[in-house]
Structure formats: structure tokens, C-alpha cells
Enzyme design. Structure first.
Site, PDB file in Angstrom:
ATOM      1  N   ASP A  50       0.808  -1.216   0.000  1.00 52.96           N
ATOM      2  CA  ASP A  50       0.000   0.000   0.000  1.00 52.96           C
ATOM      3  C   ASP A  50       0.847   1.274   0.000  1.00 52.96           C
ATOM      4  OD1 ASP A  50      -2.403   1.489   0.245  1.00 52.96           O
ATOM      5  OD2 ASP A  50      -2.187   1.566   2.425  1.00 52.96           O
ATOM      6  N   ASN A  97      -0.647  -5.724  13.495  1.00 54.49           N
ATOM      7  CA  ASN A  97      -1.263  -4.687  12.666  1.00 54.49           C
ATOM      8  C   ASN A  97      -2.766  -4.961  12.697  1.00 54.49           C
ATOM      9  OD1 ASN A  97       1.380  -4.093  12.072  1.00 54.49           O
ATOM     10  ND2 ASN A  97       1.240  -4.501   9.885  1.00 54.49           N
ATOM     11  N   GLU A 146       0.610  -1.407  13.998  1.00 49.24           N
ATOM     12  CA  GLU A 146      -0.317  -0.629  13.169  1.00 49.24           C
ATOM     13  C   GLU A 146      -1.700  -0.649  13.795  1.00 49.24           C
ATOM     14  OE1 GLU A 146      -0.639  -1.355   8.954  1.00 49.24           O
ATOM     15  OE2 GLU A 146       1.527  -1.602   8.714  1.00 49.24           O
ATOM     16  N   ASN A 192       6.787  -7.689   6.676  1.00 50.18           N
ATOM     17  CA  ASN A 192       5.556  -6.998   7.030  1.00 50.18           C
ATOM     18  C   ASN A 192       4.395  -7.762   6.430  1.00 50.18           C
ATOM     19  OD1 ASN A 192       3.990  -4.568   8.052  1.00 50.18           O
ATOM     20  ND2 ASN A 192       3.320  -4.708   5.916  1.00 50.18           N
ATOM     21  N   GLU A 193       3.535  -8.241   7.280  1.00 52.21           N
ATOM     22  CA  GLU A 193       2.276  -8.873   6.893  1.00 52.21           C
ATOM     23  C   GLU A 193       2.390  -9.944   5.836  1.00 52.21           C
ATOM     24  OE1 GLU A 193      -0.157  -5.521   6.042  1.00 52.21           O
ATOM     25  OE2 GLU A 193      -0.737  -5.420   8.131  1.00 52.21           O
ATOM     26  N   TRP A 211      -0.603   3.843  12.811  1.00 57.65           N
ATOM     27  CA  TRP A 211      -0.453   3.940  11.356  1.00 57.65           C
ATOM     28  C   TRP A 211      -1.202   5.164  10.882  1.00 57.65           C
ATOM     29  CZ3 TRP A 211       3.010   1.746   8.510  1.00 57.65           C
ATOM     30  CH2 TRP A 211       2.901   1.807   7.110  1.00 57.65           C
ATOM     31  N   TYR A 240     -11.260  -1.273   8.880  1.00 56.90           N
ATOM     32  CA  TYR A 240     -11.621  -2.218   7.811  1.00 56.90           C
ATOM     33  C   TYR A 240     -12.714  -3.188   8.268  1.00 56.90           C
ATOM     34  CZ  TYR A 240      -7.526  -0.497   5.346  1.00 56.90           C
ATOM     35  OH  TYR A 240      -6.622   0.309   4.709  1.00 56.90           O
ATOM     36  N   LYS A 264      -4.313   7.930   6.704  1.00 55.27           N
ATOM     37  CA  LYS A 264      -4.313   7.567   8.131  1.00 55.27           C
ATOM     38  C   LYS A 264      -3.297   8.386   8.935  1.00 55.27           C
ATOM     39  CE  LYS A 264      -6.121   2.932   7.419  1.00 55.27           C
ATOM     40  NZ  LYS A 264      -5.866   2.772   5.974  1.00 55.27           N
ATOM     41  N   TYR A 290      -6.939  -3.473  12.564  1.00 53.59           N
ATOM     42  CA  TYR A 290      -7.813  -2.386  12.109  1.00 53.59           C
ATOM     43  C   TYR A 290      -9.281  -2.605  12.469  1.00 53.59           C
ATOM     44  CZ  TYR A 290      -3.817  -0.459   9.666  1.00 53.59           C
ATOM     45  OH  TYR A 290      -2.600   0.108   9.377  1.00 53.59           O
TER      46      TYR A 290
HETATM   47  C1  CKU Z   1      -2.206  -0.189   6.034  1.00 57.96           C
HETATM   48  C2  CKU Z   1      -3.738  -5.532   6.655  1.00 57.96           C
HETATM   49  C3  CKU Z   1      -3.213  -4.193   6.994  1.00 57.96           C
HETATM   50  C4  CKU Z   1      -1.927  -3.793   6.324  1.00 57.96           C
HETATM   51  N1  CKU Z   1      -1.410  -2.457   6.581  1.00 57.96           N
HETATM   52  C5  CKU Z   1      -0.231  -2.261   5.764  1.00 57.96           C
HETATM   53  C6  CKU Z   1       0.076  -0.840   5.433  1.00 57.96           C
HETATM   54  O1  CKU Z   1       1.097  -0.753   4.469  1.00 57.96           O
HETATM   55  C7  CKU Z   1      -1.182  -0.163   4.933  1.00 57.96           C
HETATM   56  O2  CKU Z   1      -0.916   1.143   4.500  1.00 57.96           O
HETATM   57  C8  CKU Z   1      -2.524  -1.584   6.402  1.00 57.96           C
HETATM   58  C9  CKU Z   1      -3.495   0.508   5.608  1.00 57.96           C
HETATM   59  O3  CKU Z   1      -3.642   1.711   5.850  1.00 57.96           O
HETATM   60  O4  CKU Z   1      -4.352  -0.150   5.042  1.00 57.96           O
END
Ligand code: CKU
Length: 613
Positions: A168, A474, A514, A419-420, A559, A480, A578, A476
Site C-alpha cells: 500500500d 497490525n 499498526e 511486514n504482513e 499507522w 476495515y 491515516k 484495524y
Molecule cells: C495499512 C492488513 C493491513 C496492512 N497495513 C499495511 C500498510 O502498508 C497499509 O498502508 C494496512 C493501511 O492503511 O491499510
């Protein structure tokens, strides 16, 4: 073979010389990948001029150029002073995204994979003195299953290539960091490693110096006032300092280590490094710096700013540190790639704690991983042969380079090795194991290792969290998943997941690497709606309440520090919003919320260790 000297930060000393080749370079796209055939390695015609360091993308006013994917070339002339004859010479490329081939006076000298690490084009025997020499570099920015960061390259029906990142952030490309002409003595210092231990009366630093000769190495340590506090000879040894002024969080202290190669009284080579003496350890559920527990407050960041993209800017870095100090932060993660060395030097000086991340992002394989991870999508990234061979090899090389470059920084308290990624398959386990062992072997300080866990890597399905010394989540919930008026359910989900983690990993501290909500700066709504500044605060207050309920949560890195550019799409309004600060580095309302909270939280907040401040 790793060129450790290329990874050593270049300095002017009594024996070393340095020219920064930043400025305007010639530049040309090579969409047909036929540059060599047409002799571009000898020089470009019909070029445009391009600033270095910078990403090329955002200078352009036409979309084909901004989105350009494929090969492109930079070129310039440079003079090597005659006084440097007899020295060992190289051009140091500090960041060429994502892969480069360097030609010196038409001759190919080096190629390098990965856009975030320095590498050297050795010049010995290839250059004339006091006369112009030419450097041409072919760069390629295509993403694939083997690139770090990972992604794909799509061929559009009109014949143009397009970057499709599995991550992203915008695929900013080019000479993002400086290129320097470096001269060192033929016999020179190639590398230094240090490892610190606290003692009753001060500290002991075990050191090891590599050189390419047999002459004596002298190590002298100076305090801030320039007084010598220790001196010894030998390529390996222990330096004992009494009443050591330790490097501490937001209270940094750096000693200057002077290294010399001596031959019958004369100095063959000289190099300096500013080093903070401190220890890092995970003990039970505590992160200990100098045996004292710390709570991380800070950000996931990006190297991203207007016009120059991912190009390194000292002024932007300076502003970022001023804002981080203002808001009461003490840490950040170099999401999602290693940052410019100057940023780590600033962190060393300011006493910031850094989770240093390698560019292994996108290994979940999704164009919208942020959305699909929470929808339960599964991928099988690691089951492919190419990933288990080529990608893994690239990944290990990137880890070696990262740790060799950054190992002596006091600010670096942990390595983030992914990362993820996808973590639910057996093929992931095998891959993880090798990468984690490799990092441990490479780091003389044996710092904690971690990786950032994507939303669907939950304790019941994740097969890889055991490799981490602390958990980096991480999450959300409230953005999300169950965003807006459903936030009360989001809170329950977050609580439930944390309870599961506490059970599954009773001996690991948890850091939120995050959490965040997209917010349009200036959008106000009473009552809140998602995207408004009010919702960002509501979401954050919910997170804080949950963090405060769990003693295992030992840090919060929101984040993101600032809004940043991404690929365009239906979920991104001119980038990811964000940020707690805007892309121009001005505060959203949430910045004041953090300032209030972080200024009131003690450094050892929630510590369980008996040893407190
Ligand atoms: C962030 C699954 C979440 C991954 N995370 C990675 C980061 O690079 C993104 O910018 C989410 C987002 O804002 O969705």
C-alpha cells in the site's frame, strides 16, 4: 560476497576522501529495454535532466511518465582528483530502486538487487585522473514475486507496463538517495562490530574490526568533550569504560570510536563511528533497555513527501523528528523498508527506539491486502518454488545488508523481518525459520527479531508467530472491520483477540505496530462519520481503552505518522489518509490527543519487572 565497506557510512577523515555527486543527472526512459544495444552505457542522447536524490515520478506532468515501469537510465560525468591516485576508489549508490547495473566509462562493473541499500561500483583501473569519467546506471523498477517489495507488473493492451504492488505505497523509483565518490586507502578498515554489556562500574564493549591487511588496528574511544576514555590495539578485544554515560531513551549519549590502522607510527587508515552504549533484551513480557522496561510510543512511518516521492530529504527528516518529539513519541518502525542512514543517525542522537524493517512486504500477495486480509482471503505465497529459492535468496541478502549497515546503531532495538506475510501454511514456516536464523547469526548484538502480523494471522491459524521475540500486531478493528457505528463490536473483537494472544504467547510482549483510521484533514462531523477528524479520535480513544486493559501490550505505533502516496484506487483518496499529520507535516486533531496521552504515560508504563526507574 558482501561488500561490507560499501555498507559503512562514508566519511571524510585524515585518510579518506568524499565527493557527493547529488545534483542534476541525465535521464532517459528505456521502454524497449534496448539501451545497451544502442550504446547508452557510453552516454545518453536526447535525455532530460533529473534531480538526484529523488524519485523521478512526481516531477512529470504526464501520467505515462509518472507511472513508468521498466528500465530507465541515469548518467553523469565526474572527475577523480589526481591526488587520489593510489587510493581505492568507488561510487557509493545509497539507494537505487529497485535494481541497478552500473557502467563506468562504458564498462559494466556491478549490479545490485534491492532499492534500499547502499552498494559500491569499484573504480580501480577503470578511471582516468583529473579528466572526466562517465557513470551510466540502468535501473529497473518492475515488481515481481521475487522482488522486495513484492508485486506484479501488468502489460496493458497499449503495450505499456504498469506496476501492481502487493503493498500500500506508491512504487516510487529512481536514485532515491545520494551517489557519492569515495576514496579510501588501499589498506583500509572494512567493518566494525560492537556488542555491549553493563558492568558494576560501567560497561564492556566487545569489538571486532575487519581490515584487508595485517597492520595493527588501534581503537580509541572519546567522550562528547573529546577526552579519551579508553584505548586499545588489536582487531578484536574488549573496551572497558568506567562510569559509562549510557545511551537512553530520549536521553542519548554517543561516544566516538576512532579506528586507525597504524604502521610504524604512521596512520594508514582512519575511520570514526558515533556509538551509543546500551543493551536491549526481552525478558518475560518486558522490553528492557539497559535492564529497564520501556513502553513504545510512536509511529509506523514512510519515506514519502511531496514532489520528491521517496527521495531522501534532510529537511523533511528534521521536521519529522521535531514533530515526533513534540508529540511525546519515543519510537518508530521503518515500515516497510530500510530508511536512509541519516535518519538512523538522527534517531541515535535523539534517543529514539527503532524497529528496523527489511523490504519484505507484499508476501501476502494481494493488490488490496489491507482489505482482503480482514475479509479472510487466503493466499499461498510461500508454496511456490521460485519463492522458496530466488525470493528467499534475495530476502537473505537484504537481511545481511540491513544488519551489516545498521548493526552499530544504538537506536535499532529490533529487526522486523517481514511486514504482513502469509503465515498460515507449512511452506511459510520453512521460509520463516531460515530468515529468522539468518538474522540471528548476522547480528553481533543478537537483538530481538519480529515481523508485523496481518489481520488474519490470528493465534488459532498463524503458524509463524513463535519465531518472533515480541508480537507486532497490525490491527484495524473499527476501520476495515466494524467501522463507524459498529465500533462497539470492533472493541469486543479487539479485546477477544488480545485475550487469545495472551493465552497463546504468555511470554511475549505485544506491540501494536499498526492501528489507524483514514481521515480527511479538515473534515468535521458531529456526530462523527468515518473519514472525519472526529471519527479518527473516537477510534483512537477506543484503541487506547483496550491497550490500557492489557498488561501484555507494551507499545503503540499508530499507522501512520503522516498521510502518504499510494497506488490510486477506490479505497484511496490521493493516497492513504491515516496520517496523524498531513503529508505537509501539519497536525490533524488526533495529534493533540496523542500528545496528551503520550506525555502522560511513563516510560516504564505497565512494566512487570522488579527493576523500575
Ligand atoms: C495499512 C492488513 C493491513 C496492512 N497495513 C499495511 C500498510 O502498508 C497499509 O498502508 C494496512 C493501511 O492503511 O491499510
Amino acid at each position: 560476497m558482501l561488500d561490507t565497506q560499501a555498507l559503512q557510512y562514508p566519511r571524510n577523515t585524515s585518510t579518506r576522501r568524499l565527493f557527493d555527486l547529488s545534483g542534476l543527472w541525465k535521464f532517459k526512459f528505456d521502454s524497449g529495454a534496448c539501451g545497451e544495444e544502442n550504446g547508452w552505457q557510453y552516454g545518453l542522447s536526447d535525455y532530460i535532466l533529473m534531480p538526484v536524490p529523488a524519485s523521478f515520478n512526481d516531477f512529470f506532468t504526464d501520467k505515462n511518465s509518472r507511472e513508468y515501469t521498466g528500465d530507465f537510465w541515469y548518467e553523469r560525468d565526474f572527475i577523480v582528483p589526481g591526488e587520489w591516485e593510489g587510493m581505492s576508489l568507488f561510487l557509493r549508490f545509497e539507494g537505487a530502486a529497485h535494481r541497478a547495473e552500473v557502467y563506468i566509462n562504458g564498462k559494466k562493473t556491478v549490479s545490485h538487487e534491492g532499492g534500499f541499500m547502499p552498494f559500491a561500483a569499484r573504480l580501480d583501473g577503470l578511471v582516468k585522473f583529473d579528466k572526466p569519467n562517465r557513470v551510466a546506471v540502468k535501473i529497473n523498477n518492475e515488481l515481481s514475486l521475487t522482488s522486495l517489495p513484492a508485486g506484479s507488473t501488468k502489460l496493458l493492451k497499449n503495450g505499456r507496463k504498469m506496476s501492481k504492488p502487493f503493498f500500500d505505497f506508491f512504487n516510487y523509483s529512481g536514485l532515491n538517495r545520494a551517489v557519492k565518490l569515495v576514496a579510501v586507502p588501499k589498506e583500509s578498515i572494512l567493518d566494525l562490530s560492537v556488542e555491549h554489556k553493563l558492568t558494576e562500574d560501567g560497561s564492556e564493549t566487545k569489538y571486532s574490526v575487519t581490515t584487508n591487511g595485517d597492520n595493527t588496528v588501534q581503537v580509541s574511544v572519546f567522550d562528547k568533550d573529546g577526552s579519551i576514555v579508553a584505548e586499545t590495539t588489536g582487531k578484536e578485544g574488549v573496551i572497558h569504560i568506567e562510569n559509562t554515560r549510557l545511551w537512553n531513551v530520549l536521553d542519548a549519549y554517543l561516544y566516538t570510536f576512532r579506528l586507525r590502522i597504524l604502521k610504524s607510527g604512521s596512520i594508514i587508515d582512519e575511520y570514526y563511528e558515533d556509538i551509543g552504549i546500551r543493551t536491549v533484551e526481552i525478558k518475560g513480557r518486558d522490553i528492557l533497555i539497559n535492564n529497564k522496561p520501556v513502553y513504545l510510543k510512536g509511529f509506523g512511518k514512510h519515506e514519502d513527501s511531496d514532489i520528491i516521492g521517496r527521495g531522501f530529504s534532510l529537511p523533511v527528516a528534521k521536521r519529522d523528528f521535531e514533530l515526533m518529539k513534540w508529540i511525546g513519541a519515543n519510537s518508530f518502525r521503518t515500515s516497510h523498508y530500510p530508511y536512509a542512514e541519516e535518519i538512523l543517525k538522527m534517531a541515535d542522537r535523539e534517543g529514539f527506539l527503532v524497529i528496523d524493517e527489511v523490504a519484505a512486504v507484499g508476501m501476502f500477495e494481494s493488490l488490496m491486502n489491507f482489505l482482503e486480509a480482514s475479509s479472510g482471503k487466503k493466499t499461498d505465497f510461500f508454496s511456490r518454488d521460485i519463492v522458496q529459492t530466488q525470493t528467499k535468496e534475495n530476502h537473505k541478502a537484504a537481511v545481511s545488508e540491513l544488519i551489516t549497515r545498521d548493526k552499530n546503531h544504538a537506536c535499532v532495538i529490533a529487526w522486523s523481518l517481514f511486514n504482513e506475510p502469509e503465515t498460515t501454511s507449512d511452506s511459510a514456516v520453512k521460509y520463516f525459520e531460515e530468515i529468522f536464523i539468518h538474522a540471528l547469526k548476522t547480528d553481533p548484538q543478537k537483538r530481538p527479531r519480529t515481523f508485523a502480523l496481518i489481520m488474519n494471522s490470528t493465534p488459532s491459524v498463524c503458524k509463524c508467530y513463535g519465531f518472533s521475540d515480541f508480537l507486532s500486531l497490525n490491527r484495524y478493528y473499527g476501520w476495515y472491520v466494524n467501522g463507524g457505528y459498529e465500533i462497539s463490536d470492533a472493541k469486543e473483537q479487539l479485546i477477544d483477540e488480545l485475550k487469545e494472544w495472551e493465552k497463546a504467547a504468555p511470554n511475549k510482549p505485544i506491540i501494536f505496530t499498526e492501528f489507524g483510521a483514514d481521515t480527511m484533514p479538515g473534515l468535521h462531523k458531529l456526530p462523527s462519520v468515518m473519514w472525519s477528524e472526529e471519527y479518527q479520535e473516537e477510534y483512537l480513544n477506543m484503541q487506547f481503552e483496550v491497550f490500557d486493559m492489557f498488561d501484555s501490550v507494551k507499545g503503540e505505533q499508530v499507522w501512520n505518522f503522516a498521510d502518504f502516496q499510494t497506488t490510486e484506487g477506490i479505497l484511496r483518496v490521493d493516497g492513504n489518509k491515516k496520517g496523524i499529520f498531513t503529508r505537509a507535516r501539519q497536525p490533524k486533531n488526533a495529534a493533540y490527543l496523542f500528545k496528551k496521552r503520550w506525555e502522560s504515560l511513563a516510560l516504564d508504563y505497565k512494566s512487570t519487572s522488579s527493576c523500575r526507574y
